[in-house]
Design an enzyme around this catalytic site. Sequence first.
Site, PDB file in Angstrom:
ATOM      1  N   GLU A 175       0.862  -1.176   0.000  1.00 12.11           N
ATOM      2  CA  GLU A 175       0.000   0.000   0.000  1.00 12.11           C
ATOM      3  C   GLU A 175       0.900   1.227   0.000  1.00 12.11           C
ATOM      4  O   GLU A 175       1.950   1.240   0.637  1.00 12.11           O
ATOM      5  CB  GLU A 175      -0.919   0.028   1.221  1.00 12.11           C
ATOM      6  CG  GLU A 175      -1.796   1.272   1.266  1.00 12.11           C
ATOM      7  CD  GLU A 175      -2.913   1.205   2.300  1.00 12.11           C
ATOM      8  OE1 GLU A 175      -3.804   2.063   2.253  1.00 12.11           O
ATOM      9  OE2 GLU A 175      -2.903   0.282   3.138  1.00 12.11           O
ATOM     10  N   ASN A 226     -12.497  -3.356   1.215  1.00 14.34           N
ATOM     11  CA  ASN A 226     -11.438  -3.417   2.224  1.00 14.34           C
ATOM     12  C   ASN A 226     -11.967  -2.876   3.542  1.00 14.34           C
ATOM     13  O   ASN A 226     -12.430  -1.741   3.609  1.00 14.34           O
ATOM     14  CB  ASN A 226     -10.240  -2.583   1.768  1.00 14.34           C
ATOM     15  CG  ASN A 226      -9.176  -2.464   2.835  1.00 14.34           C
ATOM     16  OD1 ASN A 226      -8.368  -3.371   3.015  1.00 14.34           O
ATOM     17  ND2 ASN A 226      -9.148  -1.345   3.541  1.00 14.34           N
ATOM     18  N   GLU A 227     -11.941  -3.716   4.585  1.00 12.56           N
ATOM     19  CA  GLU A 227     -12.268  -3.285   5.953  1.00 12.56           C
ATOM     20  C   GLU A 227     -13.591  -2.522   6.019  1.00 12.56           C
ATOM     21  O   GLU A 227     -13.666  -1.417   6.561  1.00 12.56           O
ATOM     22  CB  GLU A 227     -11.131  -2.433   6.524  1.00 12.56           C
ATOM     23  CG  GLU A 227      -9.844  -3.200   6.678  1.00 12.56           C
ATOM     24  CD  GLU A 227      -8.767  -2.430   7.430  1.00 12.56           C
ATOM     25  OE1 GLU A 227      -9.057  -1.333   7.940  1.00 12.56           O
ATOM     26  OE2 GLU A 227      -7.637  -2.928   7.501  1.00 12.56           O
ATOM     27  N   CYS A 270      -6.737   0.985   2.858  1.00 15.85           N
ATOM     28  CA  CYS A 270      -7.601   2.152   3.032  1.00 15.85           C
ATOM     29  C   CYS A 270      -7.619   3.071   1.822  1.00 15.85           C
ATOM     30  O   CYS A 270      -8.646   3.669   1.518  1.00 15.85           O
ATOM     31  CB  CYS A 270      -7.165   2.931   4.272  1.00 15.85           C
ATOM     32  SG  CYS A 270      -7.524   2.080   5.829  1.00 15.85           S
TER      33      CYS A 270
END
Length: 844
Positions: free
Chosen positions: A58, A397-398, A265
Amino acid sequence: MTRARVPTGLAALVLLTSAVATPATAQAPPSPPDYTVTVDPDRTGPSINDRMYGVFFEDINLAADGGIYAELLRNRSFEFLPVDNPAYTGLTGWTTGAEGGGSGTATTVDDNARLNERNRTYLRLALASPDGGRYGVTNAGFHTGIALTAGARYDFSVWARTDAPDGTPLAVTLHDPNGQPLGGALTRTVRGDTWIRYAGTLTATRTTDAARLSVRAGGTGTLRLDMVSLFPRDTFKGRPNGLRRDLAEKVAALKPGFVRFPGGCLVNTGSHHGYDAASGWPRARSYQWKETVGPVETRATNANFWGYNQSYGLGYYEYLQFAEDIGAMPLPVVPALVTGCGQNRATHDEELLRRHIQDTLDLIEFATGPVTSTWGGLRAEMGHPAPFRLTHLAVGNEENLPDEFFANFVRFRSAIEAAYPGITVISNSGPDDAGVTFDRLWERNRATGVPMVDEHYYNSPTWFLQHNRRYDDYDRAGPKVFLGEYASQDNKLFNSLAEAAYMTGLERNADVVRLASYAPLLANVDEVQWRPDLIWFDNDESWGSTSYQVQKLFMNNVGDRVVPSRATGKVVRPQPITGAIGLSTWATSARYDDVRVTAPDGTVLFEDDFSTGADGWTPLANRGAWSVVDGGYVQSDTAAQDTLVKAAEIATSDYDLTVRATKLAGAEGFLVAFGVKDSGNFYWWNLGGWNNTQGAVEKATGGGKETLLAKPNAVTTGTTYDLRISVRGTRVTLYLDGQEWGSFADDRVTEPFAHVITEDRAAGELIVKVVNAQDSPATTRIDLAGRRVRDTARMTVITGDPQEQNTRSAEPIQPVTSTVRGVGSVFTRTFPPNSVTFLRLRTR
């Protein structure tokens, strides 16, 4: 009596413990071992995915620009703008200057003369040097400067146009901060008022990490510049627009089975530009893969989630190429249009959703389609006519909004499976290892037969030592687990030992856990948004953390199949929750009053209504502005985070803590602590956390936190809440305004000793992997249940001070490999304190 040779060094630490006796000599019976490891001959263990361990990339901690992406100039295309960050201008990273009496002005503009629609802002130089001299700009690269190696070549390029009828002379130089040259000058003449790319090569004459690059022009008229670039010729595998070689080689040395990209994120952030005054960070767009492919000068610059701009020079083509170069499976993650990472917003735009689904289908075509297809043709134009081997793709994602996410996920999955039935579509389980969101997402994933679920968690080392058996009870017929992000919350050897112990449990459950990657991968030591990290670097150096060494050991010694075995020995039992009480806030102003601690029989152990001040309270974090206001204890700084103060010392194991709390202003809610030992060891009840979206109980151990209980929750400004925390030994019950809010028991045993045995059939070896995450040696009897092995083995050990870490100045934690004797079908070995040991035993 026969005298054995006395070994020295590391071998002495792992000496086979045995007693040598003759008929004339009597010896006391040997002491029983601390642990036993016994192979089960009647069971067959699960096969291990040959791509089980991978890496997660990331663009965080300046991992891409200024990191693994080898471009040496910052803001090369003049796209850093105040809309992304109020500290930015189009000339961020640049300074203006003249030489030889030259003069002019420099401005960044976005008008009809721009290079292209995605690369809109360029540099306009109004030159006023009719009698000689030059005027232009200088770039200092990232942080300390540009790193150069004497004798190395560096490729320069720039797009330029001029309105000067006879052309504009351009000079490019490398020099130190004082202007002293560090290489020969490169000269070009810019001709014509259309964009043309000019290029050349500079050779460094001195090694430094503080060089500058200047681009200066002579004459008069208007000169326009864009995409000013400087690349080392020596990139990973010599690829143009390539990767920094030392960093890419460290990743390649892990031999990862997959590369998850382009992030977590930053993938699922919002879809609008702008600056968010409340959070203090840019309101970044989600990652748009189509803006990252094609000629590099046509790619966008994006304000990412982590507070800085990324150039997209490292784009999807480069990610796919890098995965192929290191023999890894590419595993892209695409946005699901539901923002996670504490933002909790869903996009209800049907047209936007359809576009993102089509973008995902186009992505698969770009990676795998024939050259006759639209996107496969673009891949071929970029230099890779053969398809990349894409088999897995993750959506989202999350996600903190499970039902909203799942509605979108089903749409993505249906479209992908219809068009590309061979692609495994991966879902996720939110940002935590447990809790309401986790349970709901797993419920939805199981019900719809999702093939694989991405789990993420960052916890304390104690959590990892207590959860080695986490996956033992997972449904063997249910969705498989992709552990896409995990780490123990620091970079010391003890954290790495806890991770190693946990990895033995991942391997033991290889039929459930099919993929796993530590995160994050890279961190620029001068730009850290998150730690721990696997590989650290500055402008010219890089080093592996202690976790890098442990991950490399596991990733290079996986094996094909688990050999079932069991261990017996010492464990650490849980202790009652005792210690001080505390109050804190996070980006919030709050008022606390009427704090009281009572025993179950009503005896008052501590109370404070702040009528006489707050002398009994001690700051632990030394942050925030605490004062007594109108008979209440107020923290008034809405920007301060983690403002913990403590009082009292509760030695009894059973007690009740009550407090009245009022949010006055800010982003979150309340933090009420108990069992406080110091600033890195405590529990707290967090109400209105994660931007006032979630409540949780968090446990801090050694500075790292884990979530023991979590559920959706918000706090209303101006409302006073009655909070009660009831502690009974290791069990805690929480009450909000008289109603039970939740409960938990922190009663797990800690297992500092962990092991797994795998078989490497190609090598004809058993691999015995033992982790001893404690300060005492572990004498261990190992019984291979009759399996015959040679009496010598190759042993690799990582050990040292558990508080040690690898840094720029020293890397004390390194693996040591040696050959040892005395192994067999049954043998005893003493494993050093705070160690990871791999024994590779040749089978006969």
